[in-house]
Design a protein around this motif. Structure first.
Motif, mmCIF file in Angstrom:
data_model
loop_
_atom_site.group_PDB
_atom_site.id
_atom_site.type_symbol
_atom_site.label_atom_id
_atom_site.label_comp_id
_atom_site.label_asym_id
_atom_site.label_seq_id
_atom_site.Cartn_x
_atom_site.Cartn_y
_atom_site.Cartn_z
ATOM 1 N N UNK A 1 46.004 -2.840 -39.950
ATOM 2 C CA UNK A 1 46.971 -3.735 -39.294
ATOM 3 C C UNK A 1 46.554 -5.176 -39.517
ATOM 4 N N UNK A 2 47.503 -6.121 -39.377
ATOM 5 C CA UNK A 2 47.146 -7.538 -39.485
ATOM 6 C C UNK A 2 46.506 -8.029 -38.190
ATOM 7 N N UNK A 3 45.770 -9.129 -38.289
ATOM 8 C CA UNK A 3 45.141 -9.691 -37.100
ATOM 9 C C UNK A 3 45.166 -11.213 -37.171
ATOM 10 N N UNK A 4 45.283 -11.819 -36.007
ATOM 11 C CA UNK A 4 45.159 -13.270 -35.881
ATOM 12 C C UNK A 4 44.225 -13.576 -34.724
ATOM 13 N N UNK A 5 43.199 -14.363 -34.991
ATOM 14 C CA UNK A 5 42.276 -14.820 -33.953
ATOM 15 C C UNK A 5 42.549 -16.292 -33.737
ATOM 16 N N UNK A 6 42.803 -16.650 -32.485
ATOM 17 C CA UNK A 6 43.278 -17.995 -32.203
ATOM 18 C C UNK A 6 42.150 -18.963 -31.858
ATOM 19 N N UNK A 7 42.326 -20.203 -32.299
ATOM 20 C CA UNK A 7 41.349 -21.258 -32.044
ATOM 21 C C UNK A 7 42.096 -22.580 -31.878
ATOM 22 N N UNK A 8 41.828 -23.267 -30.796
ATOM 23 C CA UNK A 8 42.347 -24.619 -30.604
ATOM 24 C C UNK A 8 41.182 -25.563 -30.385
ATOM 25 N N UNK A 9 41.331 -26.782 -30.864
ATOM 26 C CA UNK A 9 40.244 -27.740 -30.744
ATOM 27 C C UNK A 9 40.736 -29.010 -30.070
ATOM 28 N N UNK A 10 39.778 -29.794 -29.620
ATOM 29 C CA UNK A 10 40.083 -31.090 -29.020
ATOM 30 C C UNK A 10 39.141 -32.117 -29.611
ATOM 31 N N UNK A 11 39.716 -33.229 -30.071
ATOM 32 C CA UNK A 11 38.899 -34.293 -30.631
ATOM 33 C C UNK A 11 39.716 -35.575 -30.714
ATOM 34 N N UNK A 12 39.044 -36.705 -30.542
ATOM 35 C CA UNK A 12 39.721 -37.996 -30.656
ATOM 36 C C UNK A 12 39.607 -38.571 -32.065
ATOM 37 N N UNK A 13 38.849 -37.877 -32.927
ATOM 38 C CA UNK A 13 38.668 -38.337 -34.308
ATOM 39 C C UNK A 13 38.973 -37.173 -35.256
ATOM 40 N N UNK A 14 38.987 -37.488 -36.544
ATOM 41 C CA UNK A 14 39.225 -36.438 -37.528
ATOM 42 C C UNK A 14 38.068 -35.443 -37.522
ATOM 43 N N UNK A 15 38.397 -34.194 -37.854
ATOM 44 C CA UNK A 15 37.413 -33.126 -37.685
ATOM 45 C C UNK A 15 37.230 -32.280 -38.936
#
Lengths: 112, 114
Positions: free
Chosen positions: B17-31
């Motif tokens: 099966x397909x899978x997606x693992x989620x990730x969100x980030x926070x930053x005030x500058x480029x990453x």
């Protein structure tokens, strides 16, 4: 090629005892060195990092300390272990930026 | 300072099966953004990284991730998983100065079921 050695692989220590974990890197010069701790449910927490001999940055205040006596040697220590110090400790190195970060095989520390 | 949120602590999925693992980030500058994999009782291995350029990044073992700046996300995907993909997956972020350590998320445990 570069390699990283971390020992011991497992360690069981009583509360109040001292700790010394050692990490060495081979095949590179002037690496950035890191100690991370992985505790259940808390992910990977940066403890210390070093950009050169004798230069240590502490990210989390606690009863642990780190030292870098040689260019490719990084030591994690404690004078008196707490139960909360239990976890999986990972040493890592990088050169030229964190985008090339390599990890050791880790030390599983159980404080009883 | 940067931070990372991995929205799922555990993801069970059937083999192939397909899978997606989620990730969100926070930053005030480029990453810079990374995904690492950890097999039981081992250190972490780099799966893939986004530094610049194409927002779709392909990594090892058939994994890929897409950088979405407007949604501050870097989700990991694989179209068909194998039993051997069972592991813990960590999203990580650093600023693009190259001088700051990686900040890791809390990890997502992927369990592939036969």
């Amino acid at each position: 090629s570069q390699t990283i050695h971390q020992w011991p692989a497992t360690l069981v220590q009583p509360v109040g005892s001292p700790l010394s974990l050692e990490c060495t890197v081979e095949g590179t010069s002037n690496p950035n060195l890191y100690w991370y701790r992985q505790a259940a449910g808390r992910g990977l927490q940066l403890l210390f990092y070093s950009v050169g001999i004798g230069q240590i940055s502490s990210e989390v205040p606690q009863n642990l300390s780190a030292s870098r006596p040689q260019d490719r040697q990084f030591i994690l220590s404690s004078k008196k272990l707490l139960l909360s110090d239990s976890g999986f400790y990972l040493c890592a190195w990088s050169v030229g930026g964190p985008e090339k970060l390599f990890f050791g095989s880790g030390t599983q520390l159980s404080v009883l | 300072a940067q931070s990372v949120t991995q929205l799922d602590s555990q993801v069970p999925v059937f083999e192939e099966a397909p899978v997606e693992l989620r990730c969100n980030y926070s930053s005030s500058v480029s990453v810079y953004l990374f995904w690492y994999v950890q097999y039981p009782n081992q250190g972490l291995q780099l799966l893939l990284k986004y530094l610049s350029g194409s927002t779709l990044v392909k990594g090892i073992n058939g994994f890929e991730a897409e950088f979405n700046k407007s949604q501050t996300s870097f989700h990991l995907r694989k179209p068909s998983v194998h039993i051997s993909d069972t592991a813990e997956y960590f999203c990580a972020v650093s600023d693009n100065s190259g001088n700051t350590p990686l900040v890791f998320g809390k990890g997502t445990r992927l369990s592939v079921i036969a």
